[in-house]
Design a protein around this motif. Structure first.
Motif, PDB file in Angstrom:
ATOM      1  N   LYS A  13      17.321  20.490   2.465  1.00 49.57           N
ATOM      2  CA  LYS A  13      16.515  20.186   3.661  1.00 49.57           C
ATOM      3  C   LYS A  13      16.097  18.717   3.607  1.00 49.57           C
ATOM      4  CE  LYS A  13      13.190  23.385   5.199  1.00 49.57           C
ATOM      5  NZ  LYS A  13      13.273  24.460   4.291  1.00 49.57           N
ATOM      6  N   ALA A  14      16.166  18.050   4.742  1.00 48.05           N
ATOM      7  CA  ALA A  14      15.825  16.633   4.769  1.00 48.05           C
ATOM      8  C   ALA A  14      14.327  16.478   4.970  1.00 48.05           C
ATOM      9  CB  ALA A  14      16.577  15.954   5.899  1.00 48.05           C
ATOM     10  N   GLY A  42      33.273  13.190  -5.443  1.00 47.51           N
ATOM     11  CA  GLY A  42      34.192  14.163  -6.037  1.00 47.51           C
ATOM     12  C   GLY A  42      33.625  15.567  -6.169  1.00 47.51           C
ATOM     13  N   SER A  43      32.330  15.735  -5.902  1.00 53.27           N
ATOM     14  CA  SER A  43      31.748  17.073  -6.079  1.00 53.27           C
ATOM     15  C   SER A  43      32.133  18.001  -4.935  1.00 53.27           C
ATOM     16  CB  SER A  43      30.226  16.980  -6.192  1.00 53.27           C
ATOM     17  OG  SER A  43      29.670  16.445  -5.004  1.00 53.27           O
ATOM     18  N   CYS A  44      32.498  17.438  -3.803  1.00 54.46           N
ATOM     19  CA  CYS A  44      32.923  18.242  -2.661  1.00 54.46           C
ATOM     20  C   CYS A  44      33.723  17.358  -1.713  1.00 54.46           C
ATOM     21  CB  CYS A  44      31.724  18.851  -1.932  1.00 54.46           C
ATOM     22  SG  CYS A  44      30.605  17.618  -1.260  1.00 54.46           S
ATOM     23  N   LEU A  45      34.289  17.992  -0.707  1.00 54.50           N
ATOM     24  CA  LEU A  45      35.108  17.261   0.246  1.00 54.50           C
ATOM     25  C   LEU A  45      34.270  16.321   1.109  1.00 54.50           C
ATOM     26  CD1 LEU A  45      38.160  17.556   0.720  1.00 54.50           C
ATOM     27  CD2 LEU A  45      37.626  19.216   2.484  1.00 54.50           C
ATOM     28  N   SER A  46      33.083  16.793   1.492  1.00 58.19           N
ATOM     29  CA  SER A  46      32.227  16.029   2.410  1.00 58.19           C
ATOM     30  C   SER A  46      31.804  14.700   1.818  1.00 58.19           C
ATOM     31  CB  SER A  46      30.968  16.823   2.728  1.00 58.19           C
ATOM     32  OG  SER A  46      31.280  17.960   3.445  1.00 58.19           O
ATOM     33  N   ASN A  47      31.699  13.713   2.695  1.00 56.88           N
ATOM     34  CA  ASN A  47      31.087  12.452   2.302  1.00 56.88           C
ATOM     35  C   ASN A  47      29.615  12.515   2.684  1.00 56.88           C
ATOM     36  OD1 ASN A  47      33.643  11.404   1.628  1.00 56.88           O
ATOM     37  ND2 ASN A  47      34.000  10.887   3.789  1.00 56.88           N
ATOM     38  N   LEU A  48      28.822  11.725   1.976  1.00 56.96           N
ATOM     39  CA  LEU A  48      27.428  11.577   2.384  1.00 56.96           C
ATOM     40  C   LEU A  48      27.342  10.283   3.188  1.00 56.96           C
ATOM     41  CD1 LEU A  48      24.442  12.500   2.204  1.00 56.96           C
ATOM     42  CD2 LEU A  48      24.249  11.060   0.160  1.00 56.96           C
ATOM     43  N   GLN A  49      26.747  10.389   4.347  1.00 54.00           N
ATOM     44  CA  GLN A  49      26.581   9.175   5.146  1.00 54.00           C
ATOM     45  C   GLN A  49      25.366   8.399   4.644  1.00 54.00           C
ATOM     46  OE1 GLN A  49      27.822   7.660   8.471  1.00 54.00           O
ATOM     47  NE2 GLN A  49      26.120   8.217   9.795  1.00 54.00           N
ATOM     48  N   SER A  81      20.061  14.052  10.048  1.00 51.14           N
ATOM     49  CA  SER A  81      21.053  13.208  10.711  1.00 51.14           C
ATOM     50  C   SER A  81      21.079  13.519  12.202  1.00 51.14           C
ATOM     51  CB  SER A  81      22.425  13.466  10.104  1.00 51.14           C
ATOM     52  OG  SER A  81      23.412  12.900  10.916  1.00 51.14           O
ATOM     53  N   PRO A  82      21.212  12.487  13.022  1.00 54.44           N
ATOM     54  CA  PRO A  82      21.330  12.741  14.461  1.00 54.44           C
ATOM     55  C   PRO A  82      22.679  13.350  14.832  1.00 54.44           C
ATOM     56  CG  PRO A  82      21.546  10.396  13.981  1.00 54.44           C
ATOM     57  CD  PRO A  82      21.226  11.066  12.694  1.00 54.44           C
ATOM     58  N   LYS A  83      23.672  13.209  13.937  1.00 53.83           N
ATOM     59  CA  LYS A  83      25.012  13.714  14.252  1.00 53.83           C
ATOM     60  C   LYS A  83      25.104  15.199  13.933  1.00 53.83           C
ATOM     61  CE  LYS A  83      27.737   9.572  13.343  1.00 53.83           C
ATOM     62  NZ  LYS A  83      28.666   9.056  12.336  1.00 53.83           N
ATOM     63  N   VAL A  88      22.462  15.987   7.011  1.00 53.38           N
ATOM     64  CA  VAL A  88      21.554  14.986   6.443  1.00 53.38           C
ATOM     65  C   VAL A  88      22.276  13.658   6.247  1.00 53.38           C
ATOM     66  CG1 VAL A  88      20.083  16.626   5.203  1.00 53.38           C
ATOM     67  CG2 VAL A  88      22.152  15.744   4.100  1.00 53.38           C
ATOM     68  N   GLU A  89      21.495  12.606   6.089  1.00 55.80           N
ATOM     69  CA  GLU A  89      22.047  11.316   5.687  1.00 55.80           C
ATOM     70  C   GLU A  89      21.028  10.605   4.813  1.00 55.80           C
ATOM     71  OE1 GLU A  89      22.876   9.832   9.623  1.00 55.80           O
ATOM     72  OE2 GLU A  89      20.967   8.763   9.722  1.00 55.80           O
ATOM     73  N   LEU A  90      21.487   9.577   4.131  1.00 52.92           N
ATOM     74  CA  LEU A  90      20.581   8.878   3.221  1.00 52.92           C
ATOM     75  C   LEU A  90      20.185   7.541   3.842  1.00 52.92           C
ATOM     76  CD1 LEU A  90      19.490   9.520   0.291  1.00 52.92           C
ATOM     77  CD2 LEU A  90      21.093   7.771  -0.498  1.00 52.92           C
ATOM     78  N   ASP A  91      18.901   7.360   3.979  1.00 51.71           N
ATOM     79  CA  ASP A  91      18.365   6.105   4.510  1.00 51.71           C
ATOM     80  C   ASP A  91      18.158   5.180   3.309  1.00 51.71           C
ATOM     81  OD1 ASP A  91      17.146   4.140   5.917  1.00 51.71           O
ATOM     82  OD2 ASP A  91      15.304   5.272   6.339  1.00 51.71           O
ATOM     83  N   ALA A  92      19.029   4.168   3.176  1.00 46.12           N
ATOM     84  CA  ALA A  92      19.066   3.394   1.926  1.00 46.12           C
ATOM     85  C   ALA A  92      17.870   2.465   1.752  1.00 46.12           C
ATOM     86  CB  ALA A  92      20.354   2.587   1.874  1.00 46.12           C
ATOM     87  N   GLN A  93      17.409   2.356   0.514  1.00 46.18           N
ATOM     88  CA  GLN A  93      16.404   1.354   0.159  1.00 46.18           C
ATOM     89  C   GLN A  93      17.027   0.251  -0.688  1.00 46.18           C
ATOM     90  OE1 GLN A  93      13.911   4.202  -1.586  1.00 46.18           O
ATOM     91  NE2 GLN A  93      12.910   4.755   0.329  1.00 46.18           N
TER      92      GLN A  93
END
Ligand code: ATP
Ligand code: MN
Length: 462
Positions: A13-14, A42-49, A81-83, A88-93
């Motif tokens: 959950k985000a 490599g842990s799964c097919l999905s990429n994290l945005q 994530s809006p998409k 979810v997505e990661l808001d980078a610091q």
């Protein structure tokens, strides 16, 4: 702060929790105010945005290194994530480049590459979607195999890789020697193996079965799961020179018990993959072998077709199909025949039993007709033979006669024969080619693409 894998992250959950993610950049998109990284670990097919707000994160010194293939560590907050296609997505610091990847030369461009090309870069192909999915399914299958046998009371036995007994027969063995090849010691013109490392001729194993029988006839049910070597000169899409084989052996078990266990076992490991590799299997179903999922789901529910070799020959003779190899009673079934039976005639996995004794190994139990043996092969669509097994000959006199019939050196088999002299018992087993199983489940066409580093005739790279 947690260090998580992307597989876990995308199911969380985000709620703005802070975390660090490591991975390789699949793609980088720069739209001035905001940049996006599709990150894969490599842990799964999905990429994290990864979303990088240029006002918050200073990329000046690293932006030229944010290219496909580079490895990075990103710290940020997990947000919704809006998409719709990603939760979810990661808001980078902070973004740190650990290992850049010069884009002019990086061989893995965003386009699709052929499997042939990827074999030439086996050090990078695990970073592709297809190959990483194959490796995860391979892993799940291997876990399921152990799980099935452990749950059913089978002991995992390690049989030798180097064998110095002549019994395994079949001329397709790799020899193991430390004799100097440019100056081989001879005795009366033949090679003097007494000077070799083991004091006799040695080879790499082609099967752990005979040793497996020793263990089963003391421990009950056992299985082996290890590397197997065959110097096959054939350049096919289903033969390797080094492959992995699963070989259970069951004491107090006949050919019917053998078939029941093999069928239950195959269904179990397929179910495990369907339940645990959903994302990867959906990928194969979409891109590699459309319809595969339905075929597998059907197989788990169905009963395998069981016919005798004689019935199989009748079916083949009845058909109008033009085969390259002529069909008649007594022939070894070719891959074209096997595929025809399982794909066209029955549209189901098929177990064929009671083969002519001439085309099968000496250790298979003879039927009362004197012509056939209690062998059983399991055929599946696209692959053909995936399992070969049999009830073993447990009668000392019949086994001895069979050895002589086939001109095998009876003395060499002294220990194999003693298993029949002392406390012989009905027993049976089979061998599953692990790579053929991975091929079958994923739909990958070439066996070289389901093992990390394939060894085949003329090829042992990496
Ligand atoms: P085939 O007729 O397909 O060459 P086989 O009858 O020689 O196979 P077995 O000795 O019965 O094979 O071995 C048991 C299983 O091991 C086979 O059913 C198959 O799944 C697998 N296998 C055999 N040879 C190879 C190979 N060279 N590469 C990969 N898997 C193999
Ligand atoms: Mn076989």
């Amino acid at each position: 702060m947690k260090n998580l894998r992307i597989k876990q992250i995308i199911s969380m959950k985000a709620d703005n929790q802070e975390m660090t993610v490591h991975g390789w950049i699949r793609s980088f998109r720069d739209s001035k105010a905001v940049c996006f990284i599709a990150l894969n670990d490599g842990s799964c097919l999905s990429n994290l945005q990864i979303v990088i707000d240029r006002d918050k994160v200073d990329l000046t010194n690293i932006i030229s290194d944010l290219t496909t293939g580079a490895s990075v560590a990103v710290t940020g907050q997990l947000v919704a994530s809006p998409k719709p296609e990603q939760p979810v997505e990661l808001d980078a610091q902070t973004v740190q480049v650990l290992g850049p990847s010069p884009s002019e030369t990086y061989p893995l461009q965003k386009k699709r590459h052929s499997f042939e090309f990827l074999r030439e870069i086996a050090h990078l192909r695990p970073r592709t979607n297809t190959f990483s999915a194959v490796m995860r399914v391979r892993n799940a299958l291997s876990f399921a195999i152990h799980h099935y046998f452990q749950e059913h009371g089978f002991l995992y036995i390690q049989t030798p890789i180097i064998t110095a007994s002549d019994c395994e027969g079949a001329g397709e063995m790799f020899q193991v020697t430390t004799l100097p090849l440019d100056n081989i010691p001879k005795e009366n013109n033949s090679i003097d193996f007494s000077k070799d490392f083991f004091g006799k001729k040695a080879s790499l194993t082609v099967s752990g079965q005979l040793e497996g029988e020793i263990m089963a006839l003391a421990l009950g049910n056992i299985y082996t799961f290890g590397p197997t070597f065959r110097a096959e000169h054939s350049n096919t899409s289903r033969h390797l020179a080094e492959f992995w084989m699963v070989e259970p052996e069951m004491a107090f078990c006949d050919i019917n018990g053998d078939m029941d266990i093999a069928e239950e076992f195959l269904k179990y490991i397929i179910s495990h993959v369907l339940e645990n590799c959903e994302e990867d299997m959906a990928f194969f179903d979409k891109w590699v072998d459309p319809g595969k999922l339905e075929v597998l789901q059907q197989i788990v529910k169905s009963s395998f077709t069981r016919i005798t070799y004689t019935q199989a020959i009748e079916e083949l003779l009845k058909s109008k199909e033009k085969f390259e190899f002529k069909v008649e009673w007594g022939i070894d079934l070719q891959s074209e025949h096997e595929k025809f039976l399982t794909e066209k005639v029955y549209n189901n996995p098929v177990i064929i039993t009671d083969y002519p004794k001439q085309i099968k190994a000496f250790y298979m139990k003879q039927n009362d007709d004197g012509k056939t043996v209690r062998a059983m092969d399991i055929l599946v669509p696209r692959i053909g033979e995936i399992i070969g097994g049999s009830e073993r000959e447990d009668r000392l006199d019949v086994l001895t006669a069979r050895l002589k019939d086939q001109n095998l050196p009876v003395e060499e088999y002294w220990w194999y024969l003693e298993l029949r002299k002392y406390g012989s018992a009905p027993h049976a087993g089979f061998g599953l080619g692990f790579e053929r199983m991975v091929q079958f489940v994923t739909g990958m066409q070439n066996i070289r693409d389901v093992i990390p580093f394939p060894r085949a005739y003329g090829s042992a790279e990496f």
